[in-house]
Design a protein around this motif. Sequence first.
Motif, PDB file in Angstrom:
ATOM      1  N   MET A   1      -5.894 -14.175   8.578  1.00 28.23           N
ATOM      2  CA  MET A   1      -4.535 -13.880   8.997  1.00 28.23           C
ATOM      3  C   MET A   1      -3.623 -13.872   7.764  1.00 28.23           C
ATOM      4  N   ILE A   2      -2.778 -12.905   7.710  1.00 26.70           N
ATOM      5  CA  ILE A   2      -1.849 -12.752   6.594  1.00 26.70           C
ATOM      6  C   ILE A   2      -0.552 -13.484   6.962  1.00 26.70           C
ATOM      7  N   PRO A   3      -0.046 -14.324   6.077  1.00 23.33           N
ATOM      8  CA  PRO A   3       1.171 -15.078   6.397  1.00 23.33           C
ATOM      9  C   PRO A   3       2.348 -14.163   6.729  1.00 23.33           C
ATOM     10  N   PRO A   4       3.173 -14.546   7.699  1.00 22.67           N
ATOM     11  CA  PRO A   4       4.379 -13.768   8.004  1.00 22.67           C
ATOM     12  C   PRO A   4       5.229 -13.607   6.749  1.00 22.67           C
ATOM     13  N   GLY A   5       5.841 -12.454   6.623  1.00 16.09           N
ATOM     14  CA  GLY A   5       6.677 -12.167   5.470  1.00 16.09           C
ATOM     15  C   GLY A   5       5.943 -11.527   4.311  1.00 16.09           C
ATOM     16  N   THR A   6       4.606 -11.536   4.343  1.00 20.89           N
ATOM     17  CA  THR A   6       3.837 -10.864   3.301  1.00 20.89           C
ATOM     18  C   THR A   6       4.082  -9.365   3.425  1.00 20.89           C
ATOM     19  N   PRO A   7       4.455  -8.694   2.349  1.00 26.48           N
ATOM     20  CA  PRO A   7       4.675  -7.246   2.448  1.00 26.48           C
ATOM     21  C   PRO A   7       3.408  -6.515   2.896  1.00 26.48           C
ATOM     22  N   ILE A   8       3.589  -5.635   3.864  1.00 30.21           N
ATOM     23  CA  ILE A   8       2.490  -4.866   4.438  1.00 30.21           C
ATOM     24  C   ILE A   8       2.783  -3.380   4.232  1.00 30.21           C
ATOM     25  N   ILE A   9       1.809  -2.662   3.668  1.00 28.69           N
ATOM     26  CA  ILE A   9       1.918  -1.212   3.511  1.00 28.69           C
ATOM     27  C   ILE A   9       0.935  -0.577   4.496  1.00 28.69           C
ATOM     28  N   PRO A  10       1.395  -0.226   5.702  1.00 28.99           N
ATOM     29  CA  PRO A  10       0.481   0.435   6.636  1.00 28.99           C
ATOM     30  C   PRO A  10       0.170   1.852   6.160  1.00 28.99           C
ATOM     31  N   ASP A  11      -1.108   2.191   6.136  1.00 27.13           N
ATOM     32  CA  ASP A  11      -1.483   3.558   5.791  1.00 27.13           C
ATOM     33  C   ASP A  11      -1.231   4.434   7.015  1.00 27.13           C
ATOM     34  N   ILE A  12      -1.338   5.720   6.825  1.00 29.00           N
ATOM     35  CA  ILE A  12      -0.981   6.654   7.892  1.00 29.00           C
ATOM     36  C   ILE A  12      -1.828   6.461   9.150  1.00 29.00           C
ATOM     37  N   ASP A  13      -3.088   6.020   9.011  1.00 33.48           N
ATOM     38  CA  ASP A  13      -3.917   5.826  10.197  1.00 33.48           C
ATOM     39  C   ASP A  13      -3.318   4.773  11.123  1.00 33.48           C
ATOM     40  N   ILE A  14      -2.716   3.748  10.571  1.00 36.51           N
ATOM     41  CA  ILE A  14      -2.095   2.698  11.385  1.00 36.51           C
ATOM     42  C   ILE A  14      -0.878   3.255  12.121  1.00 36.51           C
ATOM     43  N   TRP A  15      -0.017   3.947  11.398  1.00 34.00           N
ATOM     44  CA  TRP A  15       1.171   4.535  12.029  1.00 34.00           C
ATOM     45  C   TRP A  15       0.786   5.488  13.152  1.00 34.00           C
ATOM     46  N   LEU A  16      -0.208   6.332  12.898  1.00 33.02           N
ATOM     47  CA  LEU A  16      -0.595   7.313  13.911  1.00 33.02           C
ATOM     48  C   LEU A  16      -1.179   6.639  15.148  1.00 33.02           C
ATOM     49  N   ARG A  17      -1.942   5.575  14.959  1.00 35.66           N
ATOM     50  CA  ARG A  17      -2.508   4.862  16.103  1.00 35.66           C
ATOM     51  C   ARG A  17      -1.432   4.123  16.885  1.00 35.66           C
TER      52      ARG A  17
ATOM     53  N   ARG B   1       1.692  -4.964  -7.028  1.00 33.52           N
ATOM     54  CA  ARG B   1       3.012  -5.233  -7.634  1.00 33.52           C
ATOM     55  C   ARG B   1       3.902  -6.043  -6.703  1.00 33.52           C
ATOM     56  N   ILE B   2       3.879  -5.729  -5.415  1.00 29.64           N
ATOM     57  CA  ILE B   2       4.766  -6.428  -4.479  1.00 29.64           C
ATOM     58  C   ILE B   2       4.090  -7.648  -3.853  1.00 29.64           C
ATOM     59  N   ARG B   3       2.866  -7.939  -4.314  1.00 29.74           N
ATOM     60  CA  ARG B   3       2.080  -9.056  -3.774  1.00 29.74           C
ATOM     61  C   ARG B   3       1.903  -8.905  -2.270  1.00 29.74           C
ATOM     62  N   GLY B   4       1.544  -7.683  -1.912  1.00 25.76           N
ATOM     63  CA  GLY B   4       1.347  -7.356  -0.506  1.00 25.76           C
ATOM     64  C   GLY B   4      -0.065  -6.884  -0.237  1.00 25.76           C
ATOM     65  N   VAL B   5      -0.234  -6.283   0.930  1.00 22.37           N
ATOM     66  CA  VAL B   5      -1.535  -5.759   1.316  1.00 22.37           C
ATOM     67  C   VAL B   5      -1.378  -4.359   1.899  1.00 22.37           C
ATOM     68  N   VAL B   6      -2.455  -3.607   1.774  1.00 18.65           N
ATOM     69  CA  VAL B   6      -2.558  -2.297   2.414  1.00 18.65           C
ATOM     70  C   VAL B   6      -3.199  -2.551   3.772  1.00 18.65           C
ATOM     71  N   TRP B   7      -2.640  -1.965   4.811  1.00 19.14           N
ATOM     72  CA  TRP B   7      -3.188  -2.131   6.159  1.00 19.14           C
ATOM     73  C   TRP B   7      -3.789  -0.803   6.587  1.00 19.14           C
ATOM     74  N   SER B   8      -5.100  -0.777   6.728  1.00 23.88           N
ATOM     75  CA  SER B   8      -5.792   0.432   7.148  1.00 23.88           C
ATOM     76  C   SER B   8      -7.123   0.056   7.784  1.00 23.88           C
ATOM     77  N   THR B   9      -7.512   0.833   8.774  1.00 22.25           N
ATOM     78  CA  THR B   9      -8.833   0.655   9.384  1.00 22.25           C
ATOM     79  C   THR B   9      -9.804   1.715   8.878  1.00 22.25           C
ATOM     80  N   ASP B  10      -9.337   2.592   8.016  1.00 20.03           N
ATOM     81  CA  ASP B  10     -10.162   3.677   7.485  1.00 20.03           C
ATOM     82  C   ASP B  10     -11.296   3.113   6.637  1.00 20.03           C
ATOM     83  N   ARG B  11     -12.495   3.568   6.857  1.00 18.47           N
ATOM     84  CA  ARG B  11     -13.670   3.044   6.137  1.00 18.47           C
ATOM     85  C   ARG B  11     -13.576   3.287   4.630  1.00 18.47           C
ATOM     86  N   ARG B  12     -12.868   4.331   4.219  1.00 21.50           N
ATOM     87  CA  ARG B  12     -12.716   4.596   2.785  1.00 21.50           C
ATOM     88  C   ARG B  12     -11.899   3.495   2.107  1.00 21.50           C
TER      89      ARG B  12
END
Length: 137
Positions: free
Chosen positions: A1-17, A111-122
Motif C-alpha cells: 500500500m502506498i501512503p496517502p499523499g504520495t504523488p501518483i502518476i496514473p498512466d492512460i490505462d488507469i484513466w481509461l479504465r 523526481r517527485i518521489r512518486g509512483v507510476v500507476w499502471s496495470t500494463d504488463r510493459r
Amino acid sequence: MIPPGTPIIPDIDIWLRALDRGNPDPRIVTDLGRRIEDRSVILLGWVRQGILARVADERQVGHLRWTLSGFPDLRAREDDHARAAAIVRRLRSRGTVATPWQALVWALAERIRGVVWSTDRRWQALQPHGCPVRSAV
C-alpha cells in the motif's frame, strides 16, 4: 500500500479504465477517487491528450477537459530528459527495453518521489529494474 499523499502518476490505462462509461473498473474508480481526494494525482500532458483524443462527442470533450483542468500538469525539465536517457542506456546494457516515454515518466516519478500507476504488463516488466511502478495504489 502506498501512503496517502504520495504523488501518483496514473498512466492512460488507469484513466481509461476509470472513465469507461460502459464498463468502468470499480476498483480503479475507488482507488483513483481516494487518491483524488487526498490530492496526490498528477496528470501528464500527453496522458491528458490521450484521454481527450478518445472522446467522440464534442460536448463530452468540453466537460472532460474542464474536469481534467483541476489536475496539476507535471512538466518535464532538461534534467528529467537526461535522467530518462540514462535509464534507457542502463536498461539496454542489461538487455531490457524501455521506451523513451516510459523512461521519462520513470524519471518524473523519481523526481517527485512518486509512483507510476499502471496495470500494463510493459510497465510491470520494468519494476524489477527499479521503476517506481505499481499496479495498485
